[in-house]
Design an enzyme around this catalytic site. Structure first.
Site: not given
Lengths: 305, 617
Positions: B25, B101-102, B455, B460, B153, B529, B99
């Site tokens: 490429k 290719g993998h 917390g 607490g 190619n 949370s 870009t």
């Protein structure tokens, strides 16, 4: 640009529209943007696009020029005339600390001078004015590391660029979100090439600094490069003589660090013809670029444009 | 520009190249650039120098180094990021998105494809169509690219044999037959030797088609790209003085003309285009891709994020859609979590409500999934916090594409392409309730609120919340307690402790809290949370002033020393996975309404701080 092809835009019209779109996104998304005005041809195009993007309003951001005090005299005269003619706000920032320390391209060398008077100075100005987006005229075709830079290029609180952690940038959906202290460098000309810039300057009759056109100027030949004796601060070394030669500049910066090329291209058509036929890239005249391999990427990581 | 005939008819073609390094490429791009004299002498010297230092082509020039610009890429000999290259011929300007290719760089290929209108896909003539060829083709299709050039190619290595090329061409045309491409063209090349790259090859007289450059210069990609009428997503409103009121934006879909009847979406107000201009110059029309300023005949309400669209070509407006989403972040997508959405110029909050399936991009099989990882492609339902105007991506990419941004890091984490609005969003009108929150709160004689105690485990939270609850009750307030542990025994019995389940746990508690606030109550929530974005989500459900985030801030050492339930000891032994503070992160609030230093403040004093906070409000 006067006319449109049937249903699609020409190359220059597409580039123009894309750049205007980017400038408007910046204006709508950031609190305190600024347009980096370096007085060169790319800045001239950028300024012209900004005037177009917001017409009939003025661009909703000031211009910023980081003055190293070593710019060509003609550049400063041109800057002041443009700002006056367009009725815009201009912030000029000089690294006063660097001046006091006597930093200069002559005594300190290209690397230290650029680091202190450009990179350091830019960071000072952005911090001082609490800038969250600095619009610059850099293009991806200028240099390899630029080829991978985003249009909205994120900078951390230290103004650093991390090429491995860039935000993906898709479509024209630019991510403009930053936290306090962080910023973005926006590059509306990312997809322009040098020849696009010249063609656009011609098509739109955009004023540029006369140094881009060939004229007889006083120069010395040093290490194979032509340096213009713009004032008497240039150190004339033993064996060097100041000669008058027909020269012009492909790129503009600090005069002792910007080499002239021998040329007869005295008007825009001749400059375009010469640019098309050029066998060297425009950055070859930038002495700072030859300092080290991958030097641009390194400078950019440290906060250079 | 009338004096520039050579520039006037030059269009711009943006194309993507895909294929791995082994397919040649970079050699092809380097060949295009050097044969069109776009590599300058000093760049060529640097390239020769680099080829000696890093090159993989023995004794020759490694064109890959021309495009691999980052230090890490040059050292490792791989392409990491999308590189953009530029060249021009007499006929056209070109922007090439190069870009990697993998499969692990799917994100980068999607990025490059998003702005391309044609894909150049390389295959090795010796290997033929491979899994990765199908992957590249699918991504091009997914991103709405309608033209493909298949470069077969290394023809020099198969003796320039026509039957080898024809077999590959036939196989590829069969594969792409049911994909929605407008044109698929195959060309046999040798990038290394320059055969059929910028000129016809003498080695393959049997090939009658155009060489690569000739094809790129002449292919028509603009026609039929969009399938909608004109759209103008409003970027910026221009009001320099009392008289002028212009709307700046870039036209998409189809041409827009003065006098056109238009609607302003998502609200649907009707008006007409009065003028279209750039820099004061009046235009007779604006075409797709053109950045313009328009004025309208009526004084209707228009803001950034609205879309001015042609009256004859409807847009969908909804707050729920189905979309294809590509995940771009190392942090997984979690259903229910809120992200910033950017769609054209509109901003909203979005969450993925239903992850239908991911797509195996090699086999196109559907795979069930609970979260999205980096490079995953999925079909999802999304819910927005407001109604948004859009088109299906395949009809108009400019109004059908969106990005998702993490609310905490501001990273771009997802890219989406809308399929359609969900019917339930279109049909469902919200039940209008006659008794509203204010009426209910007045009846109780109080201002409803959520006190959100967050917390570490053992800090607490519940102890302090219980004392506050009792004191409020004694003062005649109507309260209710939602304790994280207790809720997990009932409402949230089905949830575990993965990140995804923690987000859902908090979402349900927040929604229940909101219902209680609607009923006029003061709700005390006690829940670890741990994620900031989830607490922000809870805050956003409520009106400003209704949500009080209270950080019960005890050090990990203190919590571990207390360890009232013996959980830390078990977590340290590895008996509990995903334990906050040990094996799962806790993100402390950046700006809570109240922070209690629980290392030094006893629970009674802490409760008084909370009551003081409420009294102050």
């Amino acid at each position: 640009m006067k006319y449109l092809r049937m249903n699609s835009l020409t190359n220059l019209q597409r580039l123009e529209s894309e750049s205007i779109h980017i400038l408007r996104e910046v204006a709508a998304s950031f609190e305190r943007p600024v347009l980096m005005y370096s007085i060169g041809k790319d800045s001239s195009v950028l300024l012209h696009l900004a005037m177009k993007a917001f017409h009939p309003a003025k661009p909703p951001f000031p211009l910023l020029h980081v003055d190293t005090t070593w710019k060509f005299k003609e550049m400063i005269a041109f800057r002041d005339a443009r700002v006056r003619d367009l009725g815009l706000d201009l912030i000029v920032h000089v690294n006063e600390d660097g001046l006091k320390r006597g930093v200069s391209p002559i005594k300190s060398g290209a690397t230290v001078h650029t680091d202190v008077m450009k990179t350091e100075a830019l960071k000072q100005a952005l911090t001082l004015h609490k800038i969250d987006c600095a619009i610059g005229g850099a293009r991806r075709d200028e240099e390899k590391s630029r080829a991978k830079e985003r249009v909205m290029s994120f900078r951390d609180v230290n103004h650093g660029w991390n090429p491995r952690r860039q935000r993906p940038e898709l479509w024209n959906l630019y991510n403009c979100r930053v936290k306090p202290g962080e910023s973005v460098r926006a590059f509306p000309l990312s997809n322009w090439t040098e020849i696009d810039v010249w063609n656009y300057i011609r098509a739109e009759s955009i004023p540029v600094v006369p140094l881009y056109f060939a004229a007889e100027r006083p120069v010395v030949e040093r290490d194979g490069q032509l340096i213009m004796a713009d004032d008497d601060r240039l150190d004339i070394r033993p064996g060097e003589t100041v000669r008058t030669e027909m020269v012009r500049f492909r790129t503009l910066g600090c005069y002792p660090l910007t080499a002239a090329v021998r040329s007869d291209a005295a008007d825009i058509d001749a400059v375009i013809a010469e640019t098309r036929a050029a066998t060297n890239s425009e950055r070859q005249g930038r002495i700072i670029d030859f300092d080290q391999a991958a030097s641009m990427e390194k400078k950019k990581r440290e906060g250079y444009f | 520009m009338a004096d520039m005939p050579d520039m006037a008819d030059k269009g711009l073609l943006r194309f993507l190249t895909c294929g791995s390094v082994d397919d040649g490429k970079s050699t092809l791009i380097g060949r295009l650039l050097s044969d069109t004299h776009l590599i300058h002498d000093d760049q060529m010297l640097a390239l020769e120098d680099d080829s000696k230092r890093f090159g993989t082509v023995k004794g020759g020039i490694d064109f890959a180094l021309l495009v691999d610009g980052l230090e890490a890429e040059r050292e490792q000999g791989i392409t990491i990021d999308v590189a953009y290259r530029y060249f021009q011929t007499e006929k056209r300007g070109f922007i090439v998105a190069d870009t990697p290719g993998h499969e692990q760089y799917t994100r980068n290929m999607v990025t490059g494809a998003s702005t391309a209108s044609l894909a150049v896909i390389l295959v090795d003539a010796r290997k033929g169509i491979l899994t990765q060829t199908r992957r590249h083709t699918f991504i091009a299709h997914l991103l709405g690219i309608r033209h493909v050039l298949l470069c077969v190619n290394k023809m020099d290595l198969v003796g320039y044999a026509e039957n080898t090329f024809r077999d590959i061409e036939t196989g590829y045309l069969q594969f792409t037959d049911n994909l929605d491409f407008e044109s698929v063209t195959a060309v046999p090349v040798s990038a290394l030797n320059g055969d059929n790259v910028t000129g016809k090859s003498a080695q393959m007289p049997w090939f009658n088609g155009k060489c690569v450059l000739d094809f790129l210069e002449t292919v028509q990609v603009d026609a039929g790209k969009n399938r909608t009428g004109a759209r103008l997503p409003v970027q910026w409103v221009c009001r320099p003085d009392g008289d002028f009121r212009g709307f700046a934006g870039t036209v998409a879909g189809a041409a827009l003309k003065p006098g056109d009847a238009v609607r302003i979406e998502p609200d649907g107000a009707a008006t007409r285009i009065e003028s279209i201009e750039t820099e004061g110059e009046k235009l007779t029309q604006a075409v797709p891709g053109q950045a313009v300023m328009v004025t309208l005949t009526d004084n209707v309400d228009v803001a950034r994020g609205d879309v001015i669209r042609h009256a004859d070509s409807a847009m969908q407006t909804a707050d729920q859609v189905q979309a294809h989403v590509v995940w771009m972040s190392e942090n997984p997508m979690i259903p229910g979590r809120q992200y910033h959405l950017k769609l054209a110029t509109a901003a909203a909050r979005a969450s993925i409500t239903d992850l239908k399936h991911t797509i195996n991009i090699n086999t196109l099989e559907h795979v069930a999934a609970k979260t999205l990882e980096l490079n995953d492609v999925a079909v999802c339902n999304l819910s927005f916090d407001r109604r948004v105007a859009f088109d299906a991506y395949q009809d108009c990419p400019e109004t059908g594409a969106f990005i998702l941004i993490d609310r905490e890091t501001n990273e771009t984490v997802g890219a989406g392409m809308i399929d359609f609005a969900l019917r339930r969003a279109l049909n469902l009108t919200k039940q209008k309730l006659s008794l509203d929150k204010n009426v209910r709160a007045d009846a109780l004689g109080q201002k409803p609120a959520v006190l959100w105690f967050t917390g570490l485990s053992g800090a607490g939270k519940s102890t302090v919340a219980n004392i506050v609850d009792q004191k409020l009750h004694l003062a005649g307030r109507h309260t209710y307690m939602l304790d994280g542990d207790n809720v997990r025994h009932g409402l949230n019995r089905d949830l575990g402790f993965t990140d995804a389940d923690r987000v859902e746990n908090i979402r349900r508690i927040a929604e229940v809290g909101k219902l209680f606030v609607d009923a006029g109550m003061i709700v005390l929530v006690s829940a670890i949370s741990p994620f900031r974005s989830d607490r922000d989500m809870a805050r956003d459900l409520l009106q400003p002033g209704e949500f009080f985030e209270i950080h019960v801030d005890a050090s990990l050492a203190t919590c571990e020393a207390r360890d009232p339930k013996g959980l830390y000891a078990r977590a340290r032994k590895g008996e509990i996975a995903n334990f906050t503070g040990i094996s799962s992160p806790y993100e402390p609030p950046a700006a809570p309404e109240l922070r209690i230093d629980a290392d030094t403040t006893d629970p009674e004093a802490a409760a008084d701080l909370v009551l003081a906070l409420l009294a102050r409000d």
